[in-house]
Design an enzyme around this catalytic site. Structure first.
Site, PDB file in Angstrom:
ATOM      1  N   CYS A  43     103.364  72.040  44.029  1.00  0.00           N
ATOM      2  CA  CYS A  43     103.237  71.009  42.989  1.00  0.00           C
ATOM      3  C   CYS A  43     104.573  70.719  42.321  1.00  0.00           C
ATOM      4  CB  CYS A  43     102.209  71.433  41.957  1.00  0.00           C
ATOM      5  SG  CYS A  43     102.008  70.225  40.626  1.00  0.00           S
ATOM      6  N   CYS A  48     103.206  67.216  43.621  1.00  0.00           N
ATOM      7  CA  CYS A  48     102.739  66.244  42.642  1.00  0.00           C
ATOM      8  C   CYS A  48     103.774  65.873  41.592  1.00  0.00           C
ATOM      9  CB  CYS A  48     101.458  66.736  41.972  1.00  0.00           C
ATOM     10  SG  CYS A  48     101.439  68.470  41.518  1.00  0.00           S
ATOM     11  N   LYS A  51     106.626  63.757  43.278  1.00  0.00           N
ATOM     12  CA  LYS A  51     105.938  62.548  43.751  1.00  0.00           C
ATOM     13  C   LYS A  51     105.644  61.587  42.612  1.00  0.00           C
ATOM     14  CE  LYS A  51     101.969  62.421  43.375  1.00  0.00           C
ATOM     15  NZ  LYS A  51     100.937  63.033  44.193  1.00  0.00           N
ATOM     16  N   TYR A 178      94.938  60.954  49.945  1.00  0.00           N
ATOM     17  CA  TYR A 178      95.704  60.601  48.746  1.00  0.00           C
ATOM     18  C   TYR A 178      97.203  60.641  48.992  1.00  0.00           C
ATOM     19  CZ  TYR A 178      96.592  65.598  47.771  1.00  0.00           C
ATOM     20  OH  TYR A 178      97.012  66.899  47.829  1.00  0.00           O
ATOM     21  N   GLU A 182      99.537  57.376  48.373  1.00  0.00           N
ATOM     22  CA  GLU A 182     100.558  57.466  47.329  1.00  0.00           C
ATOM     23  C   GLU A 182     101.945  57.132  47.875  1.00  0.00           C
ATOM     24  OE1 GLU A 182      98.377  60.769  44.425  1.00  0.00           O
ATOM     25  OE2 GLU A 182      99.784  61.443  45.957  1.00  0.00           O
ATOM     26  N   HIS A 437      90.627  48.007  20.642  1.00  0.00           N
ATOM     27  CA  HIS A 437      90.942  46.691  21.215  1.00  0.00           C
ATOM     28  C   HIS A 437      92.338  46.222  20.784  1.00  0.00           C
ATOM     29  CE1 HIS A 437      90.059  42.706  22.784  1.00  0.00           C
ATOM     30  NE2 HIS A 437      90.555  42.193  21.654  1.00  0.00           N
ATOM     31  N   GLU A 442      88.842  50.401  26.628  1.00  0.00           N
ATOM     32  CA  GLU A 442      87.648  49.955  25.907  1.00  0.00           C
ATOM     33  C   GLU A 442      86.534  49.522  26.845  1.00  0.00           C
ATOM     34  OE1 GLU A 442      87.787  46.136  23.743  1.00  0.00           O
ATOM     35  OE2 GLU A 442      89.746  45.824  24.683  1.00  0.00           O
TER      36      GLU A 442
END
Length: 448
Positions: A43, A48, A51, A178, A182, A437, A442
């Protein structure tokens, strides 16, 4: 009780091994850890973290293009791959130092060499030195799978992708998971012609189908090519140095780089598992029970080497639970239900809980709510790319059993929403929450 050199000896200093070692030491255990490469694991060093930095860098391509609609004149913007690469690798060095410092600060002895299990309580280092421990923890992680095809040595994996000298003009990415999606988003945004070759007809198996379809649609619009139901048959070098890739059901293609993203396999080779009698399953993963114990009472395993859930936060949880349980007298087990996950594609996908198909299989009644909208930023820059949020509920109780999203910042949004799903909240609870908002988040409390 027999006297050992250490209470715990961990093999592998990735996310799970570091957490387990640090926590065990904090509980008062005498701990050592062996790592043949660098502290931090996949990782931090080659996964990750670097990346995600490349993903950030790639997003500037669209941001600079969109900036003119917000009144900015950028001028002759230029991209320097080597600068990005070197800055990312420098930060990896920084993190490696921090992880090492964390272990040292907790009194963990670090051996920067390969370790082999030579007995239920014995470890032999590459130097020939032997150490004994009451408990041995295997945390060696996994590595990229490379298909056994002619010319496979001409390709690279995600490990090497961070060290390229230049962005290739044309890159073929093998795989549909993935990692493939990616890197496809990164290389495409940075100017490469990207072709994804997948042996099946689906991307991102296990994710909500509507999100997978949306990502495919957007990726094609962005210029990424796809070849489905295609098995790689071989790679050969052309006279000009480019690569010719052959595959089933499709014509050969000439590219400048082939990136294998065809899954990951547990790192068990040369660990001495057979000699120690440690069982592995048919997929080459170390077999463990729900307390991370192997069939040998003194040997445990956590993280990707067990091939349960190949996610960094899961390895960390497993390492923490192991150390608390074995050395802290704190009964602890990892709950593998409702684990959130993300794909840092362009745009990203995030998900937690059941997909609609899974819910239909497991529940008698299912209610589905969606929001298909164009984010405000995309509207102003006249980009037609749309986000999609989907909520899956138990039709009888209204309990939210799954949330899925594709769109800007979807992983950041899902992390908080995952708490609600884990807590068993209902659609009515979401509806009763006042919206913030204007935000994309939301939409989670306005789903219809």
């Amino acid at each position: 009780m027999a006297e050992y050199d250490y209470d715990l000896f961990t093999i592998g200093a990735g996310s799970g091994g570091v957490r387990a070692s640090r926590v065990a030491a904090a509980h008062g255990a005498r701990v050592a850890i062996a790592e043949e490469y660098r502290v931090g694991g996949t990782c931090v060093i080659r996964g990750c973290v670097p990346k995600k930095m490349l993903v950030y860098g790639a997003h500037f391509a669209e941001d600079l293009e969109d900036a003119t609609r917000f009144g900015w004149e950028i001028g002759n913007a230029k991209f320097d791959w080597k600068r990005l690469r070197d800055n990312v690798l420098a930060d990896v060095d920084r993190l490696n130092g921090l992880y090492t410092q964390t272990l040292e600060n907790n009194g963990v002895d670090i051996f920067g060499e390969r370790a082999t299990i030579t007995g239920p309580h014995e470890i032999t280092l590459a130097s020939g030195e032997t150490k004994t421990a009451r408990i041995i923890l295997i945390a060696t992680g996994a590595r990229p799978h490379v298909p056994s095809i002619p010319g496979h040595d001409l390709g690279i994996t995600s490990n090497e992708a961070f060290h390229l000298d230049a962005i290739p003009d044309r890159i073929l990415i093998a795989g549909g998971g993935y990692i493939a999606n990616e890197f496809a988003g990164v290389f495409n945004a940075l100017g490469a012609k990207v072709t994804i070759v997948n042996r099946s007809d689906k991307l991102l198996r296990g994710y909500e189908e509507a999100l997978r379809d949306r990502l495919l649609q957007i990726s094609i619009t962005k210029g990424i090519d796809f070849r489905f139901n295609a098995d790689l048959r071989g790679i050969e070098k052309n006279p000009d140095g480019s690569l010719k890739v052959s595959m089933t059901n499709n014509d050969p293609i000439d590219v400048d780089c082939v990136l294998f993203a065809t899954g990951r396999v547990p790192n068990i080779e040369g660990l001495g598992l057979e000699a120690a009698g440690v069982e592995v399953n048919d997929h080459g993963a170390v077999t463990v029970d729900d307390e991370a114990r192997t069939n040998i009472a003194s040997i445990y395993a956590v993280g990707d080497v067990t091939n349960r859930v190949q996610l960094t936060p899961v390895a960390i949880r497993e390492g923490q639970a192991f150390a608390d349980r074995v050395f802290g007298d704190k009964p602890s087990k990892v709950d593998y239900s409702c684990i959130p996950a993300a794909v840092f594609s362009h745009p990203p996908i995030a998900s937690v809980g059941l997909t609609e198909a899974q819910a239909n299989e497991q529940l008698g009644s299912v209610a589905v709510y969606t929001s298909d909208f164009r984010p405000m930023k995309n509207a102003l820059v006249q980009r037609n790319e749309r986000a999609l949020y989907k909520m899956i509920c138990d039709g009888e109780t209204g309990r939210v059993v799954g949330l899925h999203a594709i769109g800007p910042e979807a992983p950041e949004i899902i992390q908080a929403a995952a708490i609600a799903v884990k807590a068993g909240l209902t659609k009515a609870d979401f509806d009763a929450t006042v919206a913030v908002h204007p935000t994309m988040a939301e939409e989670l409390v306005l789903l219809k």
